[in-house]
Design an enzyme around this catalytic site. Sequence first.
Site, PDB file in Angstrom:
ATOM      1  N   LYS A   1       0.631  -1.269  -0.080  1.00  0.00           N
ATOM      2  CA  LYS A   1       0.152  -0.272   0.468  1.00  0.00           C
ATOM      3  C   LYS A   1       1.008   1.425  -0.521  1.00  0.00           C
ATOM      4  CE  LYS A   1      -3.952   1.773   3.189  1.00  0.00           C
ATOM      5  NZ  LYS A   1      -3.960   2.370   2.445  1.00  0.00           N
TER       6      LYS A   1
ATOM      7  N   LYS B   1       8.032   0.995   1.271  1.00  0.00           N
ATOM      8  CA  LYS B   1       8.154   0.256   0.040  1.00  0.00           C
ATOM      9  C   LYS B   1       9.752   0.897   0.010  1.00  0.00           C
ATOM     10  CE  LYS B   1       4.583   0.746  -2.856  1.00  0.00           C
ATOM     11  NZ  LYS B   1       3.982   1.715  -1.657  1.00  0.00           N
TER      12      LYS B   1
ATOM     13  N   LYS C   1       4.492   7.839  -7.479  1.00  0.00           N
ATOM     14  CA  LYS C   1       4.550   9.024  -7.224  1.00  0.00           C
ATOM     15  C   LYS C   1       6.915   9.418  -7.178  1.00  0.00           C
ATOM     16  CE  LYS C   1       4.688  10.287  -2.233  1.00  0.00           C
ATOM     17  NZ  LYS C   1       5.646  10.060  -1.174  1.00  0.00           N
TER      18      LYS C   1
ATOM     19  N   ASP D   1      -1.744   0.143  -3.764  1.00  0.00           N
ATOM     20  CA  ASP D   1      -3.110  -0.610  -3.133  1.00  0.00           C
ATOM     21  C   ASP D   1      -4.351  -0.874  -3.870  1.00  0.00           C
ATOM     22  OD1 ASP D   1      -1.672   3.010  -2.627  1.00  0.00           O
ATOM     23  OD2 ASP D   1      -3.020   1.759  -1.876  1.00  0.00           O
TER      24      ASP D   1
HETATM   25  N1  LIG Z   1      10.470   1.571   9.891  1.00  0.00           N
HETATM   26  C1  LIG Z   1       9.870   2.821  10.183  1.00  0.00           C
HETATM   27  N2  LIG Z   1       9.826   3.691  10.779  1.00  0.00           N
HETATM   28  C2  LIG Z   1       9.769   4.393  10.612  1.00  0.00           C
HETATM   29  N3  LIG Z   1      10.121   5.481   9.704  1.00  0.00           N
HETATM   30  C3  LIG Z   1       8.844   5.101   8.680  1.00  0.00           C
HETATM   31  C4  LIG Z   1       9.159   3.425   8.593  1.00  0.00           C
HETATM   32  N4  LIG Z   1       8.387   3.375   7.736  1.00  0.00           N
HETATM   33  C5  LIG Z   1       8.331   4.361   7.106  1.00  0.00           C
HETATM   34  N5  LIG Z   1       8.869   5.168   7.490  1.00  0.00           N
HETATM   35  C6  LIG Z   1       8.391   6.197   6.940  1.00  0.00           C
HETATM   36  O1  LIG Z   1       7.092   6.612   6.685  1.00  0.00           O
HETATM   37  C7  LIG Z   1       7.285   6.951   5.206  1.00  0.00           C
HETATM   38  C8  LIG Z   1       6.258   6.170   3.830  1.00  0.00           C
HETATM   39  O2  LIG Z   1       7.634   5.515   3.429  1.00  0.00           O
HETATM   40  P1  LIG Z   1       7.826   4.817   1.999  1.00  0.00           P
HETATM   41  O3  LIG Z   1       9.003   3.724   2.461  1.00  0.00           O
HETATM   42  O4  LIG Z   1       8.010   5.999   1.449  1.00  0.00           O
HETATM   43  O5  LIG Z   1       6.632   4.187   1.746  1.00  0.00           O
HETATM   44  P2  LIG Z   1       6.359   3.700   0.052  1.00  0.00           P
HETATM   45  O6  LIG Z   1       7.051   3.559  -0.585  1.00  0.00           O
HETATM   46  O7  LIG Z   1       5.581   2.182   0.458  1.00  0.00           O
HETATM   47  O8  LIG Z   1       5.019   4.278  -0.004  1.00  0.00           O
HETATM   48  C9  LIG Z   1       8.207   7.875   4.997  1.00  0.00           C
HETATM   49  O9  LIG Z   1       8.326   9.181   5.416  1.00  0.00           O
HETATM   50  C10 LIG Z   1       9.472   6.982   5.874  1.00  0.00           C
HETATM   51  O10 LIG Z   1      10.262   8.082   6.925  1.00  0.00           O
HETATM   52 MG   LIG Z   2       7.872   4.712  -2.737  1.00  0.00          MG
END
Ligand SMILES: Nc1ncnc2c1ncn2[C@@H]1O[C@H](COP(=O)(O)OP(=O)(O)O)[C@@H](O)[C@H]1O
Ligand SMILES: [Mg+2]
Lengths: 270, 270
Positions: free
Chosen positions: B10, B15, B41, B128
Amino acid sequence: LMRKFCVYGKGGIGKSTFVSNVAAALAEEGQRVMVMGCDPKADTTRNLMGRRIPTVLDVFRAKGPEGMRLEDVIFQGFNGVICVEAGGPEPGVGCAGRGVMTAAEMLDRLGAYEEMKPDVMIYDVLGDVVCGGFAMPLKNGLAEDVYIVSTCDPMAIYAANNICKGIKRFSRRGKVSLGGIIYNGRSVVDEPGIVEDFASRLGTHVIGRMPMSDIIPRSEIRRQTVLQYAPKSEIAGIFRELARAICMNEERASPTPLSDEELDLMNQEI
Amino acid sequence: LMRKFCVYGKGGIGKSTFVSNVAAALAEEGQRVMVMGCDPKADTTRNLMGRRIPTVLDVFRAKGPEGMRLEDVIFQGFNGVICVEAGGPEPGVGCAGRGVMTAAEMLDRLGAYEEMKPDVMIYDVLGDVVCGGFAMPLKNGLAEDVYIVSTCDPMAIYAANNICKGIKRFSRRGKVSLGGIIYNGRSVVDEPGIVEDFASRLGTHVIGRMPMSDIIPRSEIRRQTVLQYAPKSEIAGIFRELARAICMNEERASPTPLSDEELDLMNQEI
Ligand SMILES: Nc1ncnc2c1ncn2[C@@H]1O[C@H](COP(=O)(O)OP(=O)(O)O)[C@@H](O)[C@H]1O
Ligand SMILES: [Mg+2]
Ligand SMILES: Nc1ncnc2c1ncn2[C@@H]1O[C@H](COP(=O)(O)OP(=O)(O)O)[C@@H](O)[C@H]1O
Ligand code: SF4
Ligand SMILES: [Mg+2]
């Protein structure tokens, strides 16, 4: 004259909570309300019906367009709200967005709008991906107004900004405009000011707020709306106010979405 | 032999945090790693590059297939990781999923895989909506293995279950299988047991865990991976372990997704 509006937003942001409770509140005031869930998750009307209902696409696949009857897909829920779920294609194939239009066209063919004569039509649409598919309700003028549910999470704001890019593209044809943002206080960070600032930069306003409330999950576990489970509660009153705010709203905007850089900067401040 | 895997989940689930740090860790051990962001994104490689890079689809729209050169879309980031972003169509039009395949085909045409000769290829894909579009990487065997990032939030589990329905549909052709679930402890409720139980019901396992850590957002604000910002930290060590766990993983599964009713029951317990 039928009033038609779409509610968009990221998955899990609170769209169905808003739609089902506002629909129940509008119906309480005597409006004839029809709700169509356009999220493949097909749970928009679960709390209005007390159960999941068969979706238009499921029945279409099972009986074909000739075999379908209106009563296979349209159900009456709490306070007389008329409930329909578009459903989605099987995961992995087909186009989730096109499924919405197929379902809307099918209802048209079956004469749902003439027969049911709703005063208000509400579409609950997934806004995680604003591709050609999920933007179809905007493109084809399924609804004149769009409301977006957001929290102050960066991902929710990013999704809301993308939805505004979609609205802007189609508002030129005069078909659709942004009615406002609905702030949901359910996120870890509860700062309505961030979303109000975001709304004014888009050229719109926050039309109302849903506070974090434990009555919402409690009514959900009983598969009821808040209005059914706790009609005298403060949160039920807030949904009645939100319903009125939507009906009285005269503000329409063709939004000015933020750039990626502006969004990045905004998220750093959060 | 190039090892290829997709990471699905999601939006906002973690990720890119997983992919960028695991890629940096694999590169630290001498592997030649290429990362392709397949989320509209287009921020998968931001912390590896220190900035956003132009996407394949943006360059394709600007220069056309004849005008494009490999150096317009392929960049070298931290630890020598090769970075590419597919990008997405303009919001409201086109198919986000088909954009991913257009980008992958364009890289093929430009000879990216022959020229770069990666040992490991990682695709970061939005999960998603598992429509025909976003399932294309599964359908066309872009990668042999899929890993899914999940928390114990009901929406994350619902999305993971949908992704498994997509994998199951295409695993019959022998092209793709589920390598495992990556648990992210960043949600309000941190109960790894829920996701482990979910994984075993799917017929797979939790391959590793990312604990909640404030070093992750701090490194992100500096547009760095955790491995660059805090190489001696405990969380950097965890990403090195996760990278090793992915490389050593021999478990492959054609998942058994849960039904809507089973999911509803599971969510009530959370
Ligand atoms: N284990 C974690 N601890 C703290 N913050 C996290 C953690 N995992 C993700 N985040 C935060 O959550 C947000 C979304 O993560 P992201 O890797 O960009 O998600 P996705 O790629 O799935 O959209 C980021 O701002 C990241 O810093
Ligand atoms: Mg991402
Ligand atoms: N203001 C709130 N307070 C408490 N829980 C909320 C609130 N808004 C939403 N929720 C909970 O969040 C979950 C997701 O909400 P839902 O309306 O189903 O989202 P969507 O329809 O956008 O996917 C539901 O379980 C709901 O109970
Ligand atoms: S247009 Fe959107 S919903 Fe349709 S297949 Fe493509 S990505 Fe999926
Ligand atoms: Mg919903």
